[in-house]
Design an enzyme around this catalytic site. Sequence first.
Site, PDB file in Angstrom:
ATOM      1  N   GLN A 143      51.077   3.065  23.922  1.00  0.00           N
ATOM      2  CA  GLN A 143      50.282   4.012  23.147  1.00  0.00           C
ATOM      3  C   GLN A 143      51.091   4.655  22.021  1.00  0.00           C
ATOM      4  OE1 GLN A 143      48.186   6.065  26.856  1.00  0.00           O
ATOM      5  NE2 GLN A 143      47.221   6.612  24.926  1.00  0.00           N
ATOM      6  N   HIS A 144      50.348   5.229  21.077  1.00  0.00           N
ATOM      7  CA  HIS A 144      50.838   6.185  20.067  1.00  0.00           C
ATOM      8  C   HIS A 144      51.632   5.586  18.917  1.00  0.00           C
ATOM      9  CE1 HIS A 144      49.601   9.146  22.966  1.00  0.00           C
ATOM     10  NE2 HIS A 144      50.610   8.929  23.777  1.00  0.00           N
ATOM     11  N   ASP A 156      48.040   1.194  27.240  1.00  0.00           N
ATOM     12  CA  ASP A 156      48.561   0.725  28.529  1.00  0.00           C
ATOM     13  C   ASP A 156      48.125   1.603  29.694  1.00  0.00           C
ATOM     14  OD1 ASP A 156      50.191   2.866  27.734  1.00  0.00           O
ATOM     15  OD2 ASP A 156      52.055   1.719  27.829  1.00  0.00           O
TER      16      ASP A 156
END
Length: 496
Positions: free
Chosen positions: A84-85, A245
């Site tokens: 992520q991110h 994820d």
Amino acid sequence: MPPHTVVIGVDSSTQSTKAAFTDTATGRLLAVGRAPHVVTGEGGARESDPEVWWRALRDAVAAGLKESGTAPADVIGIAVAGQQHGLVVLDAGGRPLRPALLWNDTRSAPQAAALTAALGGPDAWTARTGSVPVAAMTASKWQWLRENEPETAEAAAAVRLPHDFLTERLSGRAVTDPGDASGTCWYSTATGSYDPELLALIGLDPALLPEVAPSGGARVGSLTDAAAEALGLPAGIAVAAGTGDNMSAAVGLGLGGAGLLDHPVLSLGTSGTVFAASRTRPASAALSGFAAADGTYLPLACTLNCTLAVDKVAALLGLDRDDAVPGGEAVLLPYLDGERTPDLPTAAGLLTGLRHDTTPRQLLGAAYEGAVVTVLRALDELSRACGLDPADPEVAARPLRLIGGGAQGRVWVETVRRLSGRPVIVPGAGELVALGAAALAASAATGADPVAVAAGWDTGADLLLEAVERDLTAWERVGSVLERAAGPLLGGDRTG
């Protein structure tokens, strides 16, 4: 579901890509192809070239095809779950303009603080996005890029998350899902769409962003001819929107509207995370109030320092990771990379409570205790965000599902049991992120609910470990040090 067909679930994590070849009907894992990533950076920097992810995906699929003996014609769908991110900026041809800024890159901490203040504080952010900007969030990274590399930000023709980048390479479509989008801090979990005011605040043109699919299991396209040639798969197979994820792991565990709700999961990996699927929209400044991949919510708290930090302490002491005993009077907060929960991005590790009779094994045990107490404190906040009282005996007796690499470690499991006082379930299924992605691929190919798909698969027997008496003395000792040291010694005020 059609018999004798295979779906591929891709886990594109910080360190590697895994491609899980999964029997569509039964969930039986046929093979897992693997390929490594490269992470660079010193200090607070953590970066990877997105092209490495694409090459790793190709290599992992090739390895999985070979190991499983799967005929390419039997593959009916593919989905990517990604770390992520991360911030991926592309030129007009879809090529990266620079290495991606990863989730654990902490250089954007000043930008996160400034953004929080600019909107009116943490409560204003949680009301809209479910989360408060911290260094991990993509909005903070975009703001850092604008301030530190304005030429790159100005040249960007597209802005993507890691899984979006790979899904676009597979399908030719610029698309994301609500789960991963909710980790950007420019997507509103209140409205289920990008927030125009927040995009204006960070100077991000919405035209640079991908379309948001209804869910992670939605079919967003078909494998393109170019991607099919690169992967050795048939063109035209279903490509799912995919997700982040953590959202994918929840699907793999059967968490969601068609499965378990408000049942907590504790993941012990490079980071330590706690999450649960819930119908309650979370709004706590101490949590990331994510959307889930299936239309529910996925409140989550993430710590930066977990298994790698404890392994570093073991290496410094010259011990094996399992050569640990309870810490005694010693307290070791292993915040070696700064910390996200609590929000202490400039923190370093802290050791206190040494005595003449303190042993190296106790110091290692204290590192485990510091990491576990930190993530279990976040679990209490998670329960409250789901509308539950963590002190309620029924809530406190609800089993913890323990996943990640640490779930295979004896000391990690026993430390969680001792400090939580709760039953622990170690799921029988392995590679949960990839398994969840496989369920998303099956959903895209067949139209079935992905959580129901995963819950119906026979993926192995769970291990149930009964509760042991909670070590409240160690819990209170570590918590007291964290409370007292957060401001003066750990580089900030505790917010989580």
